[in-house]
Scaffold this active site. Structure first.
Site, PDB file in Angstrom:
ATOM      1  N   GLU A 261       0.823  -1.225   0.000  1.00 29.83           N
ATOM      2  CA  GLU A 261       0.000   0.000   0.000  1.00 29.83           C
ATOM      3  C   GLU A 261       0.849   1.263   0.000  1.00 29.83           C
ATOM      4  O   GLU A 261       0.814   2.072   0.933  1.00 29.83           O
ATOM      5  CB  GLU A 261      -0.951  -0.006   1.200  1.00 29.83           C
ATOM      6  CG  GLU A 261      -1.981  -1.129   1.123  1.00 29.83           C
ATOM      7  CD  GLU A 261      -3.084  -1.040   2.167  1.00 29.83           C
ATOM      8  OE1 GLU A 261      -2.858  -0.415   3.211  1.00 29.83           O
ATOM      9  OE2 GLU A 261      -4.167  -1.599   1.926  1.00 29.83           O
TER      10      GLU A 261
ATOM     11  N   GLU B 242      -5.445  -8.237  -1.211  1.00 29.06           N
ATOM     12  CA  GLU B 242      -6.153  -8.084   0.066  1.00 29.06           C
ATOM     13  C   GLU B 242      -7.607  -7.756  -0.202  1.00 29.06           C
ATOM     14  O   GLU B 242      -7.911  -6.928  -1.050  1.00 29.06           O
ATOM     15  CB  GLU B 242      -5.590  -6.932   0.914  1.00 29.06           C
ATOM     16  CG  GLU B 242      -4.268  -7.203   1.560  1.00 29.06           C
ATOM     17  CD  GLU B 242      -3.817  -6.057   2.461  1.00 29.06           C
ATOM     18  OE1 GLU B 242      -4.674  -5.368   3.064  1.00 29.06           O
ATOM     19  OE2 GLU B 242      -2.596  -5.852   2.554  1.00 29.06           O
TER      20      GLU B 242
HETATM   21  P1  P53 Z   1      -7.062  -3.332   9.489  1.00 36.18           P
HETATM   22  C1  P53 Z   1      -6.676   0.789   6.519  1.00 36.18           C
HETATM   23  C2  P53 Z   1      -5.995   1.014   7.672  1.00 36.18           C
HETATM   24  C3  P53 Z   1      -4.781   0.379   7.898  1.00 36.18           C
HETATM   25  C4  P53 Z   1      -4.273  -0.481   6.974  1.00 36.18           C
HETATM   26  O1  P53 Z   1      -6.813  -3.205   7.930  1.00 36.18           O
HETATM   27  C5  P53 Z   1      -4.959  -0.716   5.823  1.00 36.18           C
HETATM   28  C6  P53 Z   1      -6.197  -0.120   5.604  1.00 36.18           C
HETATM   29  C7  P53 Z   1      -7.031  -0.465   4.453  1.00 36.18           C
HETATM   30  O2  P53 Z   1      -6.945   0.310   3.390  1.00 36.18           O
HETATM   31  O3  P53 Z   1      -4.434  -1.497   4.904  1.00 36.18           O
HETATM   32  C8  P53 Z   1      -4.405  -2.877   4.856  1.00 36.18           C
HETATM   33  O4  P53 Z   1      -6.055  -4.297  10.004  1.00 36.18           O
HETATM   34  C9  P53 Z   1      -3.065  -3.376   5.246  1.00 36.18           C
HETATM   35  C10 P53 Z   1      -3.096  -4.498   6.224  1.00 36.18           C
HETATM   36  C11 P53 Z   1      -4.279  -4.338   7.150  1.00 36.18           C
HETATM   37  C12 P53 Z   1      -5.538  -4.420   6.323  1.00 36.18           C
HETATM   38  O5  P53 Z   1      -5.557  -3.380   5.386  1.00 36.18           O
HETATM   39  O6  P53 Z   1      -6.869  -1.968  10.023  1.00 36.18           O
HETATM   40  O7  P53 Z   1      -2.253  -3.702   4.147  1.00 36.18           O
HETATM   41  O8  P53 Z   1      -1.871  -4.525   6.896  1.00 36.18           O
HETATM   42  O9  P53 Z   1      -4.299  -5.236   8.193  1.00 36.18           O
HETATM   43  C13 P53 Z   1      -6.812  -4.337   7.126  1.00 36.18           C
HETATM   44  O10 P53 Z   1      -8.454  -3.839   9.652  1.00 36.18           O
END
Ligand code: P53
Length: 474
Positions: free
Chosen positions: A179, A372
């Site tokens: 990301e 993802e």
């Molecule tokens: P979580 C939002 C916030 C933080 C990470 O997120 C994010 C996103 C989504 O756009 O990105 C990804 O754990 C990331 C992962 C993460 C997943 O989204 O906050 O690549 O590391 O765990 C899900 O629910």
């Protein structure tokens, strides 16, 4: 007709969210280790509140996480049982270079991943490796300021040379930065940036972005030199911005907002800074230091495929009265009246997934890889310890159907799909354990209690069936 024969079905994790063992076998500390659960977490990952060591009175969930460091054989066996063709994981940089600027790598760290990849190989699972998933050695932040410093390119190059050489023949699919656009929203997590009072944050973010983009191109170059079979992808936190209305100003704003994110992929995939970005940077008075050599690297070493995460679409408006925002997301969004949201306020939009895939394929004309997607939800095991997660199955079914439509009806070239957090792990955004994504339940709570026992959820058998039928039986 449907997904390709060799479609890569699987699941995804990130080192710091599952491995634990933060100080085992010579591992050094990273930014992602020192982000606690709790109220201050967001200001820390945003680089507004400096925390570069463990401090008293906080709980740091990544220290032990789900201890996959000691459970990977058991976990990969379960993935194989579901029929995974691929497993996306990330390398903890500080296992390989504990401080980040050493000359020689840590053999124990390399040996760990080598055995993990060999375990995958035994089951015919193709690893998909994220080189950095939000992690940056703490030493590089303290000594060099993280990615704001150009020297990071050199340290990253050392890392990737070691990885590509050592894991040649074991790993073919690589992602350079998870990301990459997250640097704009969570710059400490995305690039190890902590801001000083009064500094021009945009200037720092875009200079750091430039360093990551050059490092990514360099990694692509080295990957192809070491093994022409290597396939290197970029990785975008995707999800289109919808205009709230058809008012031209709203439509225009949505385009601007999408470009903030596309910017990174435009560089990684097309090989140059897009015109709109050059103009915008100039207007904002941001002056990025870049060399002719940088520009040549960007131009000559673009990515082989486009990977992305998709959880939700977003909404923008120019109407100040429409300010009801969704909660719980690093990406701010106006509430979409047509969509339901998850328990964490993430708006659920399967058709938006298809629209996003089409937008990416139209723009880049390179194969896509969904790395993802999934639903973070509270799971409550019954007396026998079983989780009946029909809500998760519903979410995944609708998204996989939309993805199938993008392939079958719209003609998008898609390499594979790895759902996020195929085994429950620590949330990146909130640090919680109770925000679960997995097909496999892990007995551990937000405070770190639990036996770490792994149990199959209802979705485990459902996903197994999906893979066995190559997406036909949803
Ligand atoms: P979580 C939002 C916030 C933080 C990470 O997120 C994010 C996103 C989504 O756009 O990105 C990804 O754990 C990331 C992962 C993460 C997943 O989204 O906050 O690549 O590391 O765990 C899900 O629910």
């Amino acid at each position: 007709m449907g997904f390709r024969e060799d479609f890569l079905w699987g699941g995804a994790t990130a080192a710091n969210q599952c491995e634990g063992a933060y100080d085992v076998d010579g591992r050094g500390l990273a930014n992602v280790d020192v982000v606690p659960i709790g109220e201050e977490r967001f200001s820390i990952i945003a680089g507004k509140r400096k925390m570069l060591d463990f401090e008293d009175g906080y709980f740091y969930p990544a220290k032990e996480a789900i201890d996959m460091y000691h459970h990977y054989k058991e976990d990969i066996k379960l993935f194989a049982e579901m029929g995974f063709k691929t497993y996306r994981l990330s390398i903890a940089w500080t296992r390989i270079f504990p401080k980040g600027d050493e000359r020689e790598p840590n053999e124990k760290g390399l040996a760990f991943y080598e055995d993990l990849f060999k375990t995958c190989q035994q089951y015919g699972i193709e690893p998909l490796v994220t080189i950095t998933h939000f992690d940056c050695p703490i030493h590089l932040i303290k000594e060099y300021g993280g990615w704001r410093n150009r020297k990071m390119i050199e340290f990253y190059e050392r890392l990737v040379r070691v990885l590509f050489t050592r894991f040649k023949g074991l790993v073919k699919y690589w992602l350079t930065f998870n990301e990459i656009n997250m640097i704009l929203h969570a710059p400490f997590m995305g690039a190890g940036l902590v801001f000083e009072d009064g500094e021009n944050e945009q200037q720092v973010k875009y200079q750091a972005s430039h360093h990551e983009l050059v490092a990514s191109a360099l990694a692509t170059k080295v990957a192809h030199e070491v093994d022409p079979e290597n396939m290197v992808g970029c990785m975008l936190a995707a999800g289109l911005n919808y205009p709230y209305t058809c008012k031209p100003e709203d439509v225009f704003l949505a385009q601007q907002k999408d470009r903030e994110n596309y910017f990174f992929i435009d560089v990684q995939s097309r090989g140059e800074y897009p015109a709109y970005a050059l103009k915008e940077l100039e207007r904002a008075g941001i002056d990025i230091e870049m060399t002719e050599e940088d520009l040549a690297l960007l131009k000559n070493h673009t990515v082989d495929f486009i990977s992305f995460s998709y959880y939700s679409s977003r909404v923008v408006t120019t109407d100040p009265k429409l300010n009801e925002q969704t909660e719980g997301n690093i990406f701010a969004s106006v509430k979409n009246p047509y969509l339901e949201a998850s328990e964490w306020g993430w708006q659920i939009d399967p058709l938006g997934f298809r629209t996003t895939m089409n937008a990416l394929y139209d723009r880049y004309q390179k194969p896509l890889f969904v790395v993802e997607n999934g639903l973070g939800a509270i799971d409550t095991p019954d007396e026998a310890g079983y989780v009946k997660d029909d809500y998760r199955i519903d979410y995944l079914r609708e998204h996989i159907q939309a993805m199938k439509d993008a392939v079958e009806i719209d003609g998008v070239d898609l390499l594979g799909y790895t759902s996020w957090g195929c085994i429950d792990l620590v949330s990146a955004g909130t640090g919680e354990m109770k925000k679960r994504y997995g097909f496999i339940y892990v007995d551990r709570d937000n405070a770190g209690n639990g036996t770490l026992k792994r149990t199959k959820k209802k979705s485990f058998d459902w996903y197994k069936k999906v893979i066995a039928s190559n997406g036909e039986d949803l």
